[in-house]
Design an enzyme around this catalytic site. Structure first.
Site, PDB file in Angstrom:
ATOM      1  N   SER A   1       0.849  -1.196   0.000  1.00  0.00           N
ATOM      2  CA  SER A   1       0.000   0.000   0.000  1.00  0.00           C
ATOM      3  C   SER A   1       0.879   1.239   0.000  1.00  0.00           C
ATOM      4  CB  SER A   1      -0.904   0.019   1.232  1.00  0.00           C
ATOM      5  OG  SER A   1      -1.548   1.270   1.398  1.00  0.00           O
TER       6      SER A   1
ATOM      7  N   TYR B   1      -0.587  -0.837  10.694  1.00  0.00           N
ATOM      8  CA  TYR B   1      -0.812  -1.110   9.269  1.00  0.00           C
ATOM      9  C   TYR B   1       0.312  -0.523   8.418  1.00  0.00           C
ATOM     10  CZ  TYR B   1      -3.274  -1.308   4.779  1.00  0.00           C
ATOM     11  OH  TYR B   1      -3.629  -1.562   3.480  1.00  0.00           O
TER      12      TYR B   1
END
Length: 258
Positions: A135, A148
């Site tokens: 990501s 994350y």
């Protein structure tokens, strides 16, 4: 990579980007096997036209068994796409170790476990593609995404290291860094998500990048430019720019696909 007639194993395909990518690859005439924890969801994605092998990526023995079942059903995979993942929105400035551990188990160790099972065979055959979905959140630290973001940064580094180490072996490593994508994982987010795209758009971008052998597949373009530019901001200034406004009252939300 020639998608027509190739065999692709998509791990994390029960919903979101993984499910859309499995359908996109099949539409491009690839033979697709799909895995995730939820067998019922996988079956709906497959629609009777893909090989379904449920697996929990945090279970090493289960991943090994799943890799064997996929190879027995469709042959050695030409490409393995690892997009299983966990996202928990935390409280800025705090660190929940239980949540951090869950992120590591699924996002980092889960990806590494899947890669470790297919890599020896690809090296022996002298060809193959490892596609890891990370990501743009891994480019810079963001409050509320401590676990994350750290995992996505680790994935990016893992894939980059493998790419260098496998140079010249015939095994390609491709890093996918999406921006915001409209999926069950992002549906509960309470913050603005600029330049958000659909899962179908994300799947097409990934499939295009796979076909063109791109080492890095980042999308959408505006988010890619924004986050790559953010890498150039000095660390002290970034802390001030990224700091949450007002007092932190962020609630914790959890979304996962694996």
């Amino acid at each position: 990579m020639r998608l027509l007639g190739s065999t692709v194993w998509v791990v994390g395909a029960s919903s979101g980007i993984g499910a859309a990518l499995a359908r996109e690859l099949q539409a491009r005439s690839a033979r697709v096997a799909v895995s995730a924890r939820d067998g019922a969801k996988l079956a709906r994605v497959a629609g009777g036209t893909m090989t379904v092998v449920p697996v929990d990526v945090t279970d090493r023995a289960a991943v090994r068994e799943a890799a064997g079942l996929v190879e027995a059903a469709v042959g050695p995979p030409d490409a393995v796409v690892v997009c299983s993942g966990l996202w928990e929105q935390g409280r800025p400035g705090e660190l929940d170790l239980d949540s951090f551990t869950k992120h590591l188990d699924t996002n980092v160790l889960g990806m590494a476990t899947c890669i470790a099972e297919v890599l020896p065979g690809m090296r022996e055959r002298g060809h193959g593609s490892i596609v890891g979905v990370a990501s743009v959140a891994g480019y810079r630290g963001l409050p509320g995404a401590e676990a994350y973001g750290a995992c996505k940064a680790a994935q990016i580094n893992l894939l980059e290291s493998l790419r260098a180490g496998l140079h010249g072996t015939g095994v390609r490593v491709q890093t996918v860094c999406p921006g915001f994508v409209d999926t069950p994982m992002t549906s509960a987010n309470t913050f603005p998500m600029p330049f958000i795209i659909t899962a179908g758009q994300a799947a097409r971008a990934i499939a295009d990048g796979m076909a063109k052998d791109r080492s890095e597949i980042v999308f959408p373009l505006r988010m890619a430019v924004l986050m790559k530019a953010a890498r150039l901001v000095p660390v002290g200034l970034w802390a001030r720019l990224a700091a949450p406004s007002g007092t932190s009252k962020t609630t914790t939300t959890t979304k996962e696909h694996a």
